[in-house]
Design a protein around this motif. Sequence first.
Motif, PDB file in Angstrom:
ATOM      1  N   MET A   1      25.287 -19.754   3.124  1.00 19.51           N
ATOM      2  CA  MET A   1      24.761 -19.966   1.805  1.00 19.51           C
ATOM      3  C   MET A   1      24.569 -18.637   1.089  1.00 19.51           C
ATOM      4  O   MET A   1      23.508 -18.353   0.616  1.00 19.51           O
ATOM      5  N   PRO A   2      25.594 -17.795   1.025  1.00 15.25           N
ATOM      6  CA  PRO A   2      25.402 -16.486   0.410  1.00 15.25           C
ATOM      7  C   PRO A   2      25.201 -16.546  -1.102  1.00 15.25           C
ATOM      8  O   PRO A   2      25.756 -17.405  -1.793  1.00 15.25           O
ATOM      9  N   LEU A   3      24.389 -15.632  -1.578  1.00 14.89           N
ATOM     10  CA  LEU A   3      24.263 -15.339  -3.003  1.00 14.89           C
ATOM     11  C   LEU A   3      24.847 -13.954  -3.184  1.00 14.89           C
ATOM     12  O   LEU A   3      24.371 -12.992  -2.569  1.00 14.89           O
ATOM     13  N   ALA A   4      25.895 -13.842  -3.983  1.00 14.73           N
ATOM     14  CA  ALA A   4      26.589 -12.568  -4.179  1.00 14.73           C
ATOM     15  C   ALA A   4      26.166 -11.921  -5.486  1.00 14.73           C
ATOM     16  O   ALA A   4      26.169 -12.575  -6.536  1.00 14.73           O
ATOM     17  N   ARG A   5      25.811 -10.647  -5.395  1.00 16.22           N
ATOM     18  CA  ARG A   5      25.587  -9.802  -6.569  1.00 16.22           C
ATOM     19  C   ARG A   5      26.704  -8.782  -6.558  1.00 16.22           C
ATOM     20  O   ARG A   5      26.869  -8.055  -5.584  1.00 16.22           O
ATOM     21  N   ILE A   6      27.469  -8.749  -7.625  1.00 15.02           N
ATOM     22  CA  ILE A   6      28.612  -7.845  -7.728  1.00 15.02           C
ATOM     23  C   ILE A   6      28.399  -6.988  -8.970  1.00 15.02           C
ATOM     24  O   ILE A   6      28.271  -7.508 -10.076  1.00 15.02           O
ATOM     25  N   ASP A   7      28.346  -5.680  -8.766  1.00 12.37           N
ATOM     26  CA  ASP A   7      28.051  -4.757  -9.861  1.00 12.37           C
ATOM     27  C   ASP A   7      29.147  -3.704  -9.971  1.00 12.37           C
ATOM     28  O   ASP A   7      29.684  -3.248  -8.966  1.00 12.37           O
ATOM     29  N   MET A   8      29.453  -3.349 -11.218  1.00 12.78           N
ATOM     30  CA  MET A   8      30.485  -2.343 -11.492  1.00 12.78           C
ATOM     31  C   MET A   8      30.197  -1.691 -12.835  1.00 12.78           C
ATOM     32  O   MET A   8      29.377  -2.189 -13.619  1.00 12.78           O
TER      33      MET A   8
ATOM     34  N   ILE B   1      28.819  -4.673  -3.812  1.00  9.48           N
ATOM     35  CA  ILE B   1      28.773  -6.091  -3.479  1.00  9.48           C
ATOM     36  C   ILE B   1      27.611  -6.294  -2.522  1.00  9.48           C
ATOM     37  O   ILE B   1      27.581  -5.684  -1.449  1.00  9.48           O
ATOM     38  N   GLN B   2      26.661  -7.115  -2.915  1.00 10.17           N
ATOM     39  CA  GLN B   2      25.510  -7.403  -2.057  1.00 10.17           C
ATOM     40  C   GLN B   2      25.433  -8.902  -1.836  1.00 10.17           C
ATOM     41  O   GLN B   2      25.412  -9.681  -2.791  1.00 10.17           O
ATOM     42  N   LEU B   3      25.413  -9.306  -0.573  1.00 12.98           N
ATOM     43  CA  LEU B   3      25.280 -10.720  -0.230  1.00 12.98           C
ATOM     44  C   LEU B   3      23.944 -10.946   0.437  1.00 12.98           C
ATOM     45  O   LEU B   3      23.627 -10.287   1.422  1.00 12.98           O
ATOM     46  N   THR B   4      23.184 -11.893  -0.090  1.00 12.22           N
ATOM     47  CA  THR B   4      22.014 -12.406   0.603  1.00 12.22           C
ATOM     48  C   THR B   4      22.498 -13.666   1.304  1.00 12.22           C
ATOM     49  O   THR B   4      23.079 -14.552   0.670  1.00 12.22           O
ATOM     50  N   LEU B   5      22.301 -13.739   2.630  1.00 11.37           N
ATOM     51  CA  LEU B   5      22.846 -14.853   3.394  1.00 11.37           C
ATOM     52  C   LEU B   5      21.962 -15.154   4.600  1.00 11.37           C
ATOM     53  O   LEU B   5      21.175 -14.313   5.024  1.00 11.37           O
ATOM     54  N   VAL B   6      22.096 -16.361   5.106  1.00 11.58           N
ATOM     55  CA  VAL B   6      21.351 -16.751   6.293  1.00 11.58           C
ATOM     56  C   VAL B   6      21.780 -15.856   7.450  1.00 11.58           C
ATOM     57  O   VAL B   6      22.976 -15.625   7.663  1.00 11.58           O
ATOM     58  N   ALA B   7      20.822 -15.333   8.177  1.00 12.67           N
ATOM     59  CA  ALA B   7      21.085 -14.447   9.311  1.00 12.67           C
ATOM     60  C   ALA B   7      21.882 -15.170  10.386  1.00 12.67           C
ATOM     61  O   ALA B   7      21.883 -16.399  10.462  1.00 12.67           O
TER      62      ALA B   7
END
Length: 127
Positions: free
Chosen positions: A1-8, A69-75
Amino acid sequence: MPLARIDMVQGKTPEFRQTVGEVVYQAMHDVLNAPKDDRFQVIAEHAPGDFVFDPGFLGIQRSRGCIFIQLTLVAGRTVEQKQAFYKQVADELHRQLDVRREDVLISLVPVNADDWSFGNGEASLVN
């Protein structure tokens, strides 16, 4: 269930940003076993002065084309899965968009299943 933050940095086309999102989603699905349609992404551009990074940290030479790219996801992913994810994202961004592999910075933030609510004010992943 990742939440992706993508910044550029500012200046990329909508098609470029869309392709970055697609590459990240496909690697999440292929390598990290994210479910089909589990696509939650925030893609943001920043003024050059607001997008700060060390161009030579750890001996990797980064350019202004750097993407975070930062993913918050279940461990629970293995080291091998994480390494395969990093490689697939960097390789595909390079192949599809000519992004330098050195310019792909990825951070995974593992959390517990009970740290997610996908709506309705409920802990969505708790049985």
